[in-house]
Design a protein around this motif. Structure first.
Motif, PDB file in Angstrom:
ATOM      1  N   LYS A 110      -0.547   4.864   1.151  1.00 53.77           N
ATOM      2  CA  LYS A 110      -1.138   5.101   2.469  1.00 53.77           C
ATOM      3  C   LYS A 110      -0.071   5.530   3.469  1.00 53.77           C
ATOM      4  O   LYS A 110       1.079   5.137   3.377  1.00 53.77           O
ATOM      5  N   THR A 111      -0.493   6.338   4.446  1.00 54.85           N
ATOM      6  CA  THR A 111       0.432   6.782   5.486  1.00 54.85           C
ATOM      7  C   THR A 111       0.624   5.663   6.511  1.00 54.85           C
ATOM      8  O   THR A 111      -0.251   4.795   6.680  1.00 54.85           O
ATOM      9  N   SER A 131      -2.388   5.451   8.914  1.00 57.00           N
ATOM     10  CA  SER A 131      -3.590   4.783   8.401  1.00 57.00           C
ATOM     11  C   SER A 131      -3.379   3.282   8.337  1.00 57.00           C
ATOM     12  O   SER A 131      -4.289   2.506   8.636  1.00 57.00           O
ATOM     13  N   SER A 186       0.838  -1.207   0.000  1.00 56.41           N
ATOM     14  CA  SER A 186       0.000   0.000   0.000  1.00 56.41           C
ATOM     15  C   SER A 186       0.870   1.253   0.000  1.00 56.41           C
ATOM     16  O   SER A 186       0.855   2.023   0.963  1.00 56.41           O
TER      17      SER A 186
END
Length: 85
Positions: free
Chosen positions: A33-34, A37, A30
């Motif tokens: 995404k951070t 998160s 991913s």
């Protein structure tokens, strides 16, 4: 961060274990995404909501530095961040 204390995979109705990806696998799969998160998603998958504690806020008002502790189950980690200029 380690998955110790996370227990086995969750069970689906068919009795087969549901795979729980590690945080490293989630980061790799991913890229948009951070980390925060992904940590929230990880906590949801293992049934343990992450808890965040602000340990320290210092620096000038326009460039603060923060130190947080995050806890998921029995695992705690400390990290810091600064705001972008």
């Amino acid at each position: 961060m380690s998955e110790e204390g996370a227990g086995g995979g969750a069970r689906r109705s068919g009795g087969f274990p549901s795979p729980v990806l590690s945080l490293a696998q989630m980061l790799t799969s991913s890229p948009g995404k951070t980390p925060i998160s992904l940590l929230q998603e990880y906590g949801t998958r293992i049934g343990r909501t992450p808890g965040y504690d602000l340990l320290k806020a210092e620096g000038q008002a326009h460039q603060p530095n923060f130190t947080f502790r995050v806890t998921v189950g029995d695992v705690s980690c400390t990290g810091g961040s600064h705001s972008a200029p």
